[in-house]
Design an enzyme around this catalytic site. Structure first.
Site, PDB file in Angstrom:
ATOM      1  N   PRO A  89      18.929 -28.141  19.146  1.00  0.00           N
ATOM      2  CA  PRO A  89      17.964 -29.249  19.043  1.00  0.00           C
ATOM      3  C   PRO A  89      16.874 -29.170  20.120  1.00  0.00           C
ATOM      4  O   PRO A  89      15.835 -29.799  20.006  1.00  0.00           O
ATOM      5  CB  PRO A  89      18.818 -30.509  19.243  1.00  0.00           C
ATOM      6  CG  PRO A  89      20.219 -30.089  18.994  1.00  0.00           C
ATOM      7  CD  PRO A  89      20.302 -28.647  19.405  1.00  0.00           C
ATOM      8  N   GLU A 116      29.658 -28.074  23.789  1.00  0.00           N
ATOM      9  CA  GLU A 116      28.564 -28.881  24.346  1.00  0.00           C
ATOM     10  C   GLU A 116      27.355 -28.044  24.704  1.00  0.00           C
ATOM     11  O   GLU A 116      26.282 -28.577  24.979  1.00  0.00           O
ATOM     12  CB  GLU A 116      29.054 -29.613  25.614  1.00  0.00           C
ATOM     13  CG  GLU A 116      30.096 -30.673  25.335  1.00  0.00           C
ATOM     14  CD  GLU A 116      29.709 -31.583  24.183  1.00  0.00           C
ATOM     15  OE1 GLU A 116      30.465 -31.637  23.203  1.00  0.00           O
ATOM     16  OE2 GLU A 116      28.636 -32.211  24.267  1.00  0.00           O
ATOM     17  N   ARG A 154      14.105 -14.780   1.606  1.00  0.00           N
ATOM     18  CA  ARG A 154      13.274 -15.041   0.417  1.00  0.00           C
ATOM     19  C   ARG A 154      11.929 -14.346   0.521  1.00  0.00           C
ATOM     20  O   ARG A 154      11.312 -14.032  -0.488  1.00  0.00           O
ATOM     21  CB  ARG A 154      13.034 -16.552   0.274  1.00  0.00           C
ATOM     22  CG  ARG A 154      14.246 -17.391  -0.001  1.00  0.00           C
ATOM     23  CD  ARG A 154      13.883 -18.883   0.022  1.00  0.00           C
ATOM     24  NE  ARG A 154      12.842 -19.186  -0.938  1.00  0.00           N
ATOM     25  CZ  ARG A 154      13.066 -19.395  -2.240  1.00  0.00           C
ATOM     26  NH1 ARG A 154      14.289 -19.310  -2.711  1.00  0.00           N
ATOM     27  NH2 ARG A 154      12.087 -19.672  -3.057  1.00  0.00           N
ATOM     28  N   ASP A 169       5.184 -19.498  -3.817  1.00  0.00           N
ATOM     29  CA  ASP A 169       3.767 -19.517  -3.425  1.00  0.00           C
ATOM     30  C   ASP A 169       3.177 -20.914  -3.637  1.00  0.00           C
ATOM     31  O   ASP A 169       2.468 -21.435  -2.788  1.00  0.00           O
ATOM     32  CB  ASP A 169       2.970 -18.502  -4.249  1.00  0.00           C
ATOM     33  CG  ASP A 169       3.413 -17.089  -3.896  1.00  0.00           C
ATOM     34  OD1 ASP A 169       3.091 -16.173  -4.672  1.00  0.00           O
ATOM     35  OD2 ASP A 169       4.094 -16.937  -2.866  1.00  0.00           O
TER      36      ASP A 169
HETATM   37  N1  LIG Z   1      19.258 -29.353  15.252  1.00  0.00           N
HETATM   38  C1  LIG Z   1      19.529 -28.021  15.366  1.00  0.00           C
HETATM   39  N2  LIG Z   1      18.665 -27.035  15.041  1.00  0.00           N
HETATM   40  O1  LIG Z   1      19.283 -25.871  15.307  1.00  0.00           O
HETATM   41  N3  LIG Z   1      20.523 -26.054  15.774  1.00  0.00           N
HETATM   42  C2  LIG Z   1      20.697 -27.389  15.831  1.00  0.00           C
HETATM   43  C3  LIG Z   1      21.914 -28.032  16.297  1.00  0.00           C
HETATM   44  O2  LIG Z   1      22.037 -29.249  16.222  1.00  0.00           O
HETATM   45  N4  LIG Z   1      22.854 -27.217  16.838  1.00  0.00           N
HETATM   46  C4  LIG Z   1      24.069 -27.773  17.350  1.00  0.00           C
HETATM   47  C5  LIG Z   1      24.561 -27.014  18.523  1.00  0.00           C
HETATM   48  C6  LIG Z   1      23.795 -26.037  19.137  1.00  0.00           C
HETATM   49  C7  LIG Z   1      24.291 -25.378  20.244  1.00  0.00           C
HETATM   50  C8  LIG Z   1      25.541 -25.719  20.724  1.00  0.00           C
HETATM   51 CL1  LIG Z   1      26.143 -24.896  22.117  1.00  0.00          CL
HETATM   52  C9  LIG Z   1      26.301 -26.693  20.118  1.00  0.00           C
HETATM   53  C10 LIG Z   1      25.804 -27.345  19.005  1.00  0.00           C
END
Ligand SMILES: Nc1nonc1C(=O)NCc1ccc(Cl)cc1
Length: 248
Positions: A89, A116, A154, A169
């Site tokens: 995130p 985490e 894709r 497209d």
């Molecule tokens: N939103 C998102 N876009 O790409 N990935 C996410 C996401 O939530 N990953 C969860 C997550 C990512 C890394 C670790 Cl260590 C633990 C959990």
């Protein structure tokens, strides 16, 4: 294109890449997908890949060394250089423009975290860029990796047949407009009838209607995607005409 995915759940990636267009592309050799499990590179009896966070707090953190050894193994498997992309995130939001950029690469390595987080020193030392698939929290990076694998595959030459690539497209044209409505049988239904223009056989009128619907929908649902200054005169006219009857 070769994609290496570092994940504690390689079976998830294999499954998600075995279906539909992506599965077909993989069969045709357009996608060369490899999974790498950090647990296979963890030392000791318990093969630890995580441990408690310094500073306390809930959950566990993924350790540097298993990831480091795992990544080294992935890199050693093929001489082609590749960016290491971490899904989280905290990353830059994924866009179709970014997908196009990634799809042009010969190879990329996707790092999927769990727990985490990943030890920041590994991220600082080994990660080329961080990408987010959206502002929400998942349980790991695998779904993000699957999204990138799908979207990038894709765009590989030969992955889509003519109908599929035409659909692609129309949706992701230069302005990135939203897709128009679609209809099929029956022409009449208790939930409404198919718009007459789509049954007229007048292909110019049908193309005009579809373009107008895309413009109108983008304006109504995602005005942030619509840069009217980039619209052609014809598109601006179509949108103005469509707006007349509609409140946003
Ligand atoms: N939103 C998102 N876009 O790409 N990935 C996410 C996401 O939530 N990953 C969860 C997550 C990512 C890394 C670790 Cl260590 C633990 C959990």
């Amino acid at each position: 294109m070769r994609i290496d995915v570092i994940t504690l759940f390689p079976e998830f990636m294999a499954q998600s890449a075995s279906l539909g267009v992506v599965g077909r592309a993989a069969e045709r050799g357009l996608l060369d997908l490899h999974g790498w499990n950090p647990r296979d590179y963890a030392e000791g009896n318990y093969r630890r890949v995580d441990d408690r966070p310094f500073g306390g707090g809930p959950g566990m953190v993924m350790l540097i060394e298993p990831l480091r050894a795992c990544l080294a193994a992935a890199k050693a498997a093929d001489p082609t250089p590749a960016p290491v992309i971490y899904l989280s995130p905290q990353g830059k939001p994924l866009t179709q423009a970014k997908v196009r950029e990634l799809a042009a690469l010969p190879r990329m390595i996707l790092l999927c975290g769990r727990y985490e987080g990943v030890d920041e020193r590994f991220l600082a030392a080994e990660v080329t860029e961080e990408i987010s698939i959206g502002d929400y929290v998942l349980s790991g990076g695998e779904l993000g990796a699957a999204v990138i694998v799908d979207a990038v595959t894709r765009l590989q030459e030969g992955a889509l047949n003519d109908a599929e690539s035409a659909a692609q497209d129309s949706f992701e044209g230069p302005q990135g407009l939203l897709d128009c409505p679609h209809y099929s049988q029956p022409a009449q239904h208790e939930w409404g009838d198919v718009p007459d223009v789509l049954r007229s056989g007048n292909h110019a009128a049908i193309a005009r209607w579809r373009r107008q619907q895309s413009l109108l929908r983008t304006w109504l649902r995602r005005p942030d995607l619509l840069d009217e200054s980039q619209l052609s005169k014809a598109d601006r006219k179509l949108l103005a005409e469509a707006r007349e009857g509609v409140e946003p």
